[in-house]
Design a protein around this motif. Structure first.
Motif, PDB file in Angstrom:
ATOM      1  N   ASN A  76     -42.623  23.075  47.016  1.00 49.19           N
ATOM      2  CA  ASN A  76     -41.744  22.719  48.133  1.00 49.19           C
ATOM      3  C   ASN A  76     -40.275  22.630  47.750  1.00 49.19           C
ATOM      4  N   GLN A  77     -39.879  23.235  46.643  1.00 52.93           N
ATOM      5  CA  GLN A  77     -38.449  23.303  46.355  1.00 52.93           C
ATOM      6  C   GLN A  77     -37.808  24.330  47.275  1.00 52.93           C
ATOM      7  N   PRO A  78     -36.764  23.965  47.998  1.00 49.57           N
ATOM      8  CA  PRO A  78     -36.117  24.938  48.890  1.00 49.57           C
ATOM      9  C   PRO A  78     -35.453  26.058  48.086  1.00 49.57           C
ATOM     10  N   VAL A  79     -35.375  27.218  48.683  1.00 50.09           N
ATOM     11  CA  VAL A  79     -34.579  28.281  48.075  1.00 50.09           C
ATOM     12  C   VAL A  79     -33.111  27.935  48.311  1.00 50.09           C
ATOM     13  N   PRO A  80     -32.193  28.354  47.435  1.00 55.90           N
ATOM     14  CA  PRO A  80     -30.778  28.032  47.630  1.00 55.90           C
ATOM     15  C   PRO A  80     -30.259  28.581  48.954  1.00 55.90           C
ATOM     16  N   GLY A  81     -29.368  27.853  49.553  1.00 53.78           N
ATOM     17  CA  GLY A  81     -28.783  28.282  50.819  1.00 53.78           C
ATOM     18  C   GLY A  81     -27.864  27.223  51.383  1.00 53.78           C
ATOM     19  N   THR A  82     -27.262  27.516  52.505  1.00 55.96           N
ATOM     20  CA  THR A  82     -26.319  26.589  53.124  1.00 55.96           C
ATOM     21  C   THR A  82     -26.886  25.900  54.355  1.00 55.96           C
ATOM     22  N   SER A  83     -28.063  26.321  54.817  1.00 59.21           N
ATOM     23  CA  SER A  83     -28.705  25.644  55.944  1.00 59.21           C
ATOM     24  C   SER A  83     -29.374  24.372  55.447  1.00 59.21           C
ATOM     25  N   THR A  84     -30.007  23.635  56.335  1.00 59.98           N
ATOM     26  CA  THR A  84     -30.659  22.391  55.924  1.00 59.98           C
ATOM     27  C   THR A  84     -31.817  22.694  54.980  1.00 59.98           C
ATOM     28  N   PRO A  85     -32.089  21.825  54.001  1.00 55.82           N
ATOM     29  CA  PRO A  85     -33.188  22.067  53.059  1.00 55.82           C
ATOM     30  C   PRO A  85     -34.537  22.244  53.749  1.00 55.82           C
ATOM     31  N   ALA A  86     -34.766  21.550  54.861  1.00 57.55           N
ATOM     32  CA  ALA A  86     -36.053  21.670  55.551  1.00 57.55           C
ATOM     33  C   ALA A  86     -36.280  23.091  56.067  1.00 57.55           C
ATOM     34  N   SER A 129     -23.138  20.300  33.362  1.00 59.77           N
ATOM     35  CA  SER A 129     -23.648  20.151  34.725  1.00 59.77           C
ATOM     36  C   SER A 129     -22.533  20.396  35.731  1.00 59.77           C
ATOM     37  N   ALA A 130     -22.933  20.803  36.938  1.00 59.69           N
ATOM     38  CA  ALA A 130     -21.954  21.056  37.990  1.00 59.69           C
ATOM     39  C   ALA A 130     -21.412  19.765  38.580  1.00 59.69           C
ATOM     40  N   GLY A 131     -22.223  18.702  38.519  1.00 61.03           N
ATOM     41  CA  GLY A 131     -21.802  17.448  39.127  1.00 61.03           C
ATOM     42  C   GLY A 131     -21.998  17.413  40.624  1.00 61.03           C
ATOM     43  N   GLU A 132     -22.567  18.470  41.175  1.00 62.26           N
ATOM     44  CA  GLU A 132     -22.840  18.526  42.618  1.00 62.26           C
ATOM     45  C   GLU A 132     -23.962  19.519  42.874  1.00 62.26           C
ATOM     46  N   ASP A 133     -24.576  19.387  44.028  1.00 65.18           N
ATOM     47  CA  ASP A 133     -25.721  20.224  44.403  1.00 65.18           C
ATOM     48  C   ASP A 133     -25.217  21.468  45.134  1.00 65.18           C
ATOM     49  N   THR A 134     -24.699  22.439  44.360  1.00 71.17           N
ATOM     50  CA  THR A 134     -24.164  23.648  44.995  1.00 71.17           C
ATOM     51  C   THR A 134     -25.261  24.483  45.653  1.00 71.17           C
ATOM     52  N   ALA A 135     -26.495  24.415  45.141  1.00 74.18           N
ATOM     53  CA  ALA A 135     -27.594  25.191  45.722  1.00 74.18           C
ATOM     54  C   ALA A 135     -28.147  24.545  46.981  1.00 74.18           C
ATOM     55  N   ASN A 136     -27.796  23.268  47.216  1.00 71.78           N
ATOM     56  CA  ASN A 136     -28.237  22.553  48.417  1.00 71.78           C
ATOM     57  C   ASN A 136     -29.774  22.497  48.489  1.00 71.78           C
ATOM     58  N   ILE A 137     -30.377  22.046  47.363  1.00 71.59           N
ATOM     59  CA  ILE A 137     -31.846  21.938  47.339  1.00 71.59           C
ATOM     60  C   ILE A 137     -32.301  20.496  47.134  1.00 71.59           C
ATOM     61  N   GLY A 138     -31.392  19.574  46.905  1.00 68.80           N
ATOM     62  CA  GLY A 138     -31.781  18.177  46.766  1.00 68.80           C
ATOM     63  C   GLY A 138     -31.532  17.600  45.394  1.00 68.80           C
ATOM     64  N   ASN A 139     -31.643  18.392  44.356  1.00 62.80           N
ATOM     65  CA  ASN A 139     -31.355  17.906  42.991  1.00 62.80           C
ATOM     66  C   ASN A 139     -30.975  19.099  42.116  1.00 62.80           C
ATOM     67  N   CYS A 140     -29.743  19.214  41.794  1.00 60.71           N
ATOM     68  CA  CYS A 140     -29.233  20.384  41.092  1.00 60.71           C
ATOM     69  C   CYS A 140     -27.831  20.049  40.602  1.00 60.71           C
ATOM     70  N   CYS A 141     -27.120  20.797  39.892  1.00 56.30           N
ATOM     71  CA  CYS A 141     -27.196  22.173  39.468  1.00 56.30           C
ATOM     72  C   CYS A 141     -26.327  22.321  38.231  1.00 56.30           C
TER      73      CYS A 141
END
Length: 414
Positions: free
Chosen positions: A144-154, A287-299
């Motif tokens: 259930n890890q989302p693929v990277p993207g800019t829409s909502t993780p769900a 580390s990036a210090g932010e979730d650039t992939a928008n998956i919940g825990n990254c990057c």
């Protein structure tokens, strides 16, 4: 719980073999190999039973006070479930899981040692050690890890009604190789010496079940564990340690001033001890210090592979080449790998001077000690900041060891 949370593994077999051979009185050869199983992480199994109790995380910000001391669970406020006060709203709950058919992690170890007696009190040892880790546990998003993207993780998750499926899996592996040299001089004529040098390399795709140093808890992409290949966070390419104990040759029963006298009483009977450590630095992950992939825990950030991460002139203000890294675009993983930066090494000398004052042949007696830690007052720098989003990126702001410390001690032995 029986075999419901996890299946038992009855296939574990740990053979071991050791052989020692002395072709002559001054030579000794030892070889050995074996498989060793790693202790299980018990709470990972029990975590799955906590899913029945549910998990809730309510976070408030300065602009969205959805959680207060008076209403910590947001019963009285608006929530995505539109439930009335008194009913908890859990949106996309985190699921704790595990491999039900998991294997017990194991490590195969191989070692060969050759020893040579150089004199009556001195010996040289050359050793080779190799280990291979198999089925090691690695904390990952099992599903259930989302693929990277800019829409909502769900919208990008296989099971949008749930959050991450987080747990440990048998996906870890490790490789270690080392060459060691050790010189031993047994106590003789007031001197004993032990010196050891290790040249080694350790690689893996995750150095621990939990966060260790700059190694993240989860892989950047749980669907690409080969992308996590890199140096272990505890890899130390060079390490040299030597310890010396020397009875100064002055005073009664020693080479000089043995006939006593005022000078012999003052400078006689002293003992010097010394420990010197020289070692290279440990690998660090940027580390990036932010979730650039928008998956919940990254990057991790992007890496310019045409630019070296090593600085030509490392300083505490810029230990590594920060220009090699840049922010990854929104909705993407970074191209940087694990353990690409090497931190500062270690140079340390501990020194002590002691003497025993006897009132009789044995006890009681007084022992006076003068000890100096980090005797040269050499600064052993801590790790630099490896967070790309930080204003201190690449900068060292602390030391690994304390400044020089001097202490005096008096001990009464009876």
């Amino acid at each position: 719980f029986g075999d419901r949370p996890i299946k038992a593994d009855y296939t574990n077999f740990a053979p071991r073999l050791g052989v020692a051979w002395s072709p002559t009185e001054k030579w000794a050869i030892r070889v050995g190999a074996g498989r060793f199983f790693v202790q299980d992480i018990g709470n990972i199994v029990f975590d799955k039973n906590r899913n029945l109790n549910g998990r809730l995380t309510v976070q408030a910000t300065a602009n969205n006070l959805i959680s207060t001391w008076q209403d910590p669970f947001n019963f009285g406020g608006s929530n995505p479930c539109n439930t009335p006060a008194g009913i908890v709203c859990v949106v996309r709950p985190l699921v704790l899981t595990d491999q039900i058919d998991r294997k017990t992690p194991s490590v195969d170890q191989y070692e060969a040692i050759v020893e040579r007696q150089l004199s009556d009190n001195m010996a040289l040892e050359v050793s080779y050690l190799a280990t291979e880790g198999h089925d090691l546990q690695r904390w990952i998003n099992l599903a259930n890890q989302p693929v990277p993207g800019t829409s909502t993780p769900a919208e990008r998750s296989p099971f949008p009604e749930f959050g991450l499926f987080q747990g440990a899996a048998n996906v870890g592996y490790s490789h270690y190789r080392s060459l060691g040299l050790k010189l031993t001089r047994r106590y003789s004529d007031g001197l004993t010496v032990l010196g050891a040098y290790t040249f080694s390399k350790s690689t893996d795709n995750g150095s621990g079940i939990r966060t260790l140093g700059t190694d993240p808890l989860n892989p950047q992409n749980s669907y690409c564990l080969s992308c996590e290949d890199g140096l272990s966070v505890f890899d130390q390419r060079h390490r040299f340690v030597t310890s010396v104990v020397y009875d100064l040759p002055f005073g009664p029963d020693r080479r000089y001033l043995s006939d006593g006298g005022a000078l012999g009483q003052v400078v006689g009977g002293w003992k010097v001890t010394s420990v010197v450590t020289l070692a290279s630095g440990f690998p660090l992950t940027v580390s990036a210090g932010e979730d650039t992939a928008n998956i919940g825990n990254c990057c991790r950030p992007n890496r310019d592979f045409n630019v070296s991460t090593k600085s030509d002139n490392p300083t505490i203000d810029r230990w590594f080449n920060t220009a090699a890294y840049s922010r990854a675009p929104n909705g993407t993983f970074g191209t940087a790998g694990r353990s690409e930066v090497i931190g500062p090494g270690i140079t340390n000398w501990d020194f002590s001077l002691l003497r025993e004052f006897h009132f009789s042949d044995r006890r009681p007696y007084l022992e006076f000690r003068f000890e100096a830690f980090n005797f040269l007052n050499h600064p052993n720098w801590a790790e630099p900041n490896t967070n790309l989003s930080s204003v201190a990126f690449g900068r060292i702001s602390a030391t690994r060891t304390d400044m020089r410390q001097l202490q005096f001690g008096l001990k009464f032995i009876f």
